[in-house]
Write a protein that holds these residues in place. Structure first.
Motif, PDB file in Angstrom:
ATOM      1  N   GLU A 114       0.818  -1.214   0.000  1.00 41.17           N
ATOM      2  CA  GLU A 114       0.000   0.000   0.000  1.00 41.17           C
ATOM      3  C   GLU A 114       0.847   1.257   0.000  1.00 41.17           C
ATOM      4  N   SER A 115       2.074   1.157   0.507  1.00 47.51           N
ATOM      5  CA  SER A 115       2.939   2.333   0.594  1.00 47.51           C
ATOM      6  C   SER A 115       3.431   2.804  -0.774  1.00 47.51           C
ATOM      7  N   ILE A 116       3.336   1.953  -1.776  1.00 39.72           N
ATOM      8  CA  ILE A 116       3.795   2.327  -3.120  1.00 39.72           C
ATOM      9  C   ILE A 116       2.627   2.932  -3.892  1.00 39.72           C
ATOM     10  N   PRO A 117       2.713   4.217  -4.264  1.00 40.23           N
ATOM     11  CA  PRO A 117       1.613   4.865  -4.992  1.00 40.23           C
ATOM     12  C   PRO A 117       1.335   4.163  -6.318  1.00 40.23           C
ATOM     13  N   LYS A 118       0.062   4.139  -6.689  1.00 39.47           N
ATOM     14  CA  LYS A 118      -0.336   3.400  -7.895  1.00 39.47           C
ATOM     15  C   LYS A 118      -0.419   4.275  -9.144  1.00 39.47           C
ATOM     16  N   GLU A 119      -0.388   5.609  -8.950  1.00 41.59           N
ATOM     17  CA  GLU A 119      -0.614   6.494 -10.089  1.00 41.59           C
ATOM     18  C   GLU A 119       0.406   6.277 -11.209  1.00 41.59           C
ATOM     19  N   GLY A 120       1.677   6.141 -10.816  1.00 47.20           N
ATOM     20  CA  GLY A 120       2.716   5.956 -11.820  1.00 47.20           C
ATOM     21  C   GLY A 120       2.554   4.663 -12.598  1.00 47.20           C
ATOM     22  N   ILE A 121       2.054   3.626 -11.927  1.00 46.36           N
ATOM     23  CA  ILE A 121       1.862   2.332 -12.594  1.00 46.36           C
ATOM     24  C   ILE A 121       0.708   2.438 -13.597  1.00 46.36           C
ATOM     25  N   TYR A 122      -0.366   3.118 -13.195  1.00 49.18           N
ATOM     26  CA  TYR A 122      -1.478   3.339 -14.127  1.00 49.18           C
ATOM     27  C   TYR A 122      -0.997   4.115 -15.354  1.00 49.18           C
ATOM     28  N   PHE A 123      -0.141   5.111 -15.138  1.00 52.26           N
ATOM     29  CA  PHE A 123       0.388   5.894 -16.259  1.00 52.26           C
ATOM     30  C   PHE A 123       1.179   4.996 -17.201  1.00 52.26           C
ATOM     31  N   ASN A 124       2.027   4.127 -16.636  1.00 55.33           N
ATOM     32  CA  ASN A 124       2.824   3.226 -17.461  1.00 55.33           C
ATOM     33  C   ASN A 124       1.943   2.327 -18.322  1.00 55.33           C
ATOM     34  N   ILE A 125       0.904   1.772 -17.704  1.00 56.32           N
ATOM     35  CA  ILE A 125       0.017   0.855 -18.433  1.00 56.32           C
ATOM     36  C   ILE A 125      -0.663   1.591 -19.597  1.00 56.32           C
ATOM     37  N   ALA A 126      -1.132   2.817 -19.318  1.00 56.38           N
ATOM     38  CA  ALA A 126      -1.784   3.606 -20.372  1.00 56.38           C
ATOM     39  C   ALA A 126      -0.791   3.951 -21.483  1.00 56.38           C
ATOM     40  N   LEU A 127       0.443   4.298 -21.102  1.00 57.71           N
ATOM     41  CA  LEU A 127       1.471   4.626 -22.093  1.00 57.71           C
ATOM     42  C   LEU A 127       1.811   3.414 -22.953  1.00 57.71           C
ATOM     43  N   PHE A 128       1.981   2.252 -22.315  1.00 58.01           N
ATOM     44  CA  PHE A 128       2.290   1.034 -23.068  1.00 58.01           C
ATOM     45  C   PHE A 128       1.159   0.684 -24.033  1.00 58.01           C
ATOM     46  N   ALA A 129      -0.083   0.880 -23.589  1.00 58.09           N
ATOM     47  CA  ALA A 129      -1.221   0.581 -24.454  1.00 58.09           C
ATOM     48  C   ALA A 129      -1.223   1.492 -25.685  1.00 58.09           C
ATOM     49  N   ALA A 130      -0.935   2.777 -25.469  1.00 56.21           N
ATOM     50  CA  ALA A 130      -0.911   3.722 -26.594  1.00 56.21           C
ATOM     51  C   ALA A 130       0.217   3.384 -27.570  1.00 56.21           C
ATOM     52  N   LEU A 131       1.387   3.053 -27.039  1.00 57.52           N
ATOM     53  CA  LEU A 131       2.520   2.734 -27.908  1.00 57.52           C
ATOM     54  C   LEU A 131       2.320   1.400 -28.622  1.00 57.52           C
ATOM     55  N   ALA A 132       1.667   0.448 -27.953  1.00 57.76           N
ATOM     56  CA  ALA A 132       1.360  -0.832 -28.613  1.00 57.76           C
ATOM     57  C   ALA A 132       0.420  -0.599 -29.795  1.00 57.76           C
ATOM     58  N   GLY A 133      -0.581   0.272 -29.595  1.00 64.56           N
ATOM     59  CA  GLY A 133      -1.502   0.604 -30.687  1.00 64.56           C
ATOM     60  C   GLY A 133      -0.783   1.299 -31.839  1.00 64.56           C
ATOM     61  N   LEU A 134       0.155   2.176 -31.505  1.00 64.23           N
ATOM     62  CA  LEU A 134       0.940   2.868 -32.531  1.00 64.23           C
ATOM     63  C   LEU A 134       1.765   1.868 -33.349  1.00 64.23           C
ATOM     64  N   GLN A 135       2.403   0.931 -32.656  1.00 63.78           N
ATOM     65  CA  GLN A 135       3.217  -0.067 -33.350  1.00 63.78           C
ATOM     66  C   GLN A 135       2.360  -1.004 -34.194  1.00 63.78           C
ATOM     67  N   TYR A 136       1.171  -1.328 -33.706  1.00 61.45           N
ATOM     68  CA  TYR A 136       0.259  -2.185 -34.494  1.00 61.45           C
ATOM     69  C   TYR A 136      -0.120  -1.491 -35.798  1.00 61.45           C
ATOM     70  N   SER A 137      -0.407  -0.191 -35.704  1.00 65.09           N
ATOM     71  CA  SER A 137      -0.766   0.564 -36.903  1.00 65.09           C
ATOM     72  C   SER A 137       0.391   0.560 -37.908  1.00 65.09           C
ATOM     73  N   ALA A 138       1.604   0.777 -37.411  1.00 59.95           N
ATOM     74  CA  ALA A 138       2.772   0.792 -38.298  1.00 59.95           C
ATOM     75  C   ALA A 138       3.061  -0.593 -38.863  1.00 59.95           C
ATOM     76  N   TRP A 139       2.830  -1.618 -38.057  1.00 61.95           N
ATOM     77  CA  TRP A 139       3.070  -2.993 -38.520  1.00 61.95           C
ATOM     78  C   TRP A 139       2.142  -3.354 -39.674  1.00 61.95           C
ATOM     79  N   THR A 140       0.860  -3.029 -39.539  1.00 61.38           N
ATOM     80  CA  THR A 140      -0.091  -3.329 -40.617  1.00 61.38           C
ATOM     81  C   THR A 140       0.187  -2.467 -41.849  1.00 61.38           C
ATOM     82  N   GLU A 141       0.632  -1.233 -41.636  1.00 58.17           N
ATOM     83  CA  GLU A 141       0.948  -0.339 -42.751  1.00 58.17           C
ATOM     84  C   GLU A 141       2.132  -0.862 -43.565  1.00 58.17           C
ATOM     85  N   SER A 142       3.050  -1.584 -42.906  1.00 58.68           N
ATOM     86  CA  SER A 142       4.279  -2.033 -43.577  1.00 58.68           C
ATOM     87  C   SER A 142       4.220  -3.480 -44.027  1.00 58.68           C
TER      88      SER A 142
END
Length: 265
Positions: A114-142
Motif C-alpha cells: 500500500e505504501s507504493i503509490p499506484k498512479e505511476g503504474i497506471y500511467f505506465n500501463i496507459a502509455l504502453f497501451a498507446a505505444l502498442a496501438g501505434l506499433q500495431y498501426s505501423a506494422w499493418t501499414e508495412s
C-alpha cells in the motif's frame, strides 16, 4: 496508418526519456512516481543513504536495458532499412509493450504494498497501451511481416558476435526473472545492501530487478526476431550489431564509473 519509421522513432524517443531518468536522475524519477524511500521512525538499523544507493543502482541497470530497446528501435527507424525489417521491429515492439502492460498489471493487482503509490503504474500501463496501438498501426501499414521462428538464429559473418552477446544477456537476464533473491546472494555487497532494506523497499528492488531481467530477455528475442524477417540480409545484422556495440560501450563505462565510486567510498 503510421509509417514504421515514425512509430519506431516515437517509441525510441519516449523510452530515451525513461533511460535518462533512471540512469542519471533516479532521485527525480522516484519523486515523479511519489515513492517514499525514507527509513521508518526509530529504526536504527535502516541506513537511508545505503538504501538509496542500492535502489539507484537497480534503476541504473534497468535504464541500461531500456537503452538497448531504444537502440533497437532507433537502428531500424533509419533511412535505408529494409521495410521487412522495420515491419518485424514494429511487431516485436508491439509485443514488448503488451508484455509490460501485463507485467505491470500483475504487480498492480498482485499484492503491491500500500505504501507504493499506484498512479505511476497506471500511467505506465496507459502509455504502453498507446505505444502498442501505434506499433500495431505501423506494422499493418508495412505489410504485417512476422518473424520466422525457424530462422531466429542468425548466420553469416556477423552471426557469432550477435549470438555471443545474446547468450551473455540471457545468462544474466533469465536468473533475474526466475531467481532474483538467489541471484543477489551471489554478490556479497549487493546481498548485504538488499538485506538491510525495509520489506516495502525489498519489494520495489525485486520489482525493478525483475523488470530489467525481463527487458534483457525481451531485447534479445527482439533482436533475433528482427533478423529472422530476412535471415540472409547482412545490412540488418550489421545495424543490430552496431547498435548493441553502443549499448555495451555505455554499459562498460557505467560499470567502470560505479566501480571507481565504490572504491573511493
Amino acid at each position: 496508418m503510421v509509417a514504421p519509421s515514425t512509430a519506431l522513432k516515437i517509441s525510441a524517443n519516449v523510452f530515451t526519456l525513461f533511460f535518462i531518468g533512471m540512469s542519471f536522475f533516479p532521485d527525480k524519477m522516484m519523486e515523479t512516481y511519489k515513492f517514499d524511500l525514507s527509513c521508518p521512525p526509530r529504526d536504527r538499523s535502516c541506513d537511508e543513504k545505503r538504501n538509496l544507493g542500492f535502489l539507484y543502482s537497480m534503476m541504473g541497470f534497468c535504464g541500461m536495458q531500456l537503452f538497448g530497446f531504444c537502440v533497437n528501435c532507433a537502428a531500424m527507424a533509419r533511412d535505408g532499412v529494409s521495410v521487412k525489417a522495420q515491419s518485424a521491429t514494429c511487431f516485436c515492439a508491439m509485443i514488448w509493450f503488451i508484455v509490460f502492460m501485463i507485467n505491470d498489471s500483475a504487480y498492480l493487482f498482485g499484492g503491491m504494498p500500500e505504501s507504493i503509490p499506484k498512479e505511476g503504474i497506471y500511467f505506465n500501463i496507459a502509455l504502453f497501451a498507446a505505444l502498442a496501438g501505434l506499433q500495431y498501426s505501423a506494422w499493418t501499414e508495412s505489410g504485417s511481416v512476422m518473424p520466422k521462428i525457424g530462422s531466429m538464429i542468425p548466420s553469416g559473418r556477423f552471426a557469432m558476435p550477435i549470438i555471443v552477446g545474446a547468450l551473455n544477456a540471457l545468462f544474466f537476464g533469465i536468473p533475474m526473472v526466475v531467481m532474483r533473491e538467489t541471484w543477489i546472494e551471489n554478490w556479497p555487497a549487493a546481498a548485504d545492501s538488499f538485506k538491510a532494506l525495509t520489506p516495502d523497499l525489498k519489494f520495489f528492488a525485486l520489482w525493478i530487478m525483475g523488470n530489467f531481467g525481463k527487458i534483457m530477455v525481451m531485447n534479445t528475442i527482439m533482436g533475433f526476431a528482427i533478423i529472422s524477417a530476412e535471415p540472409n540480409k547482412e545490412d540488418t545484422q550489421y545495424r543490430m550489431l552496431r547498435g548493441s556495440s553502443l549499448v555495451y560501450l555505455y554499459f562498460m563505462g557505467s560499470m567502470g564509473q560505479a566501480t571507481i565510486i565504490n572504491a573511493i567510498q
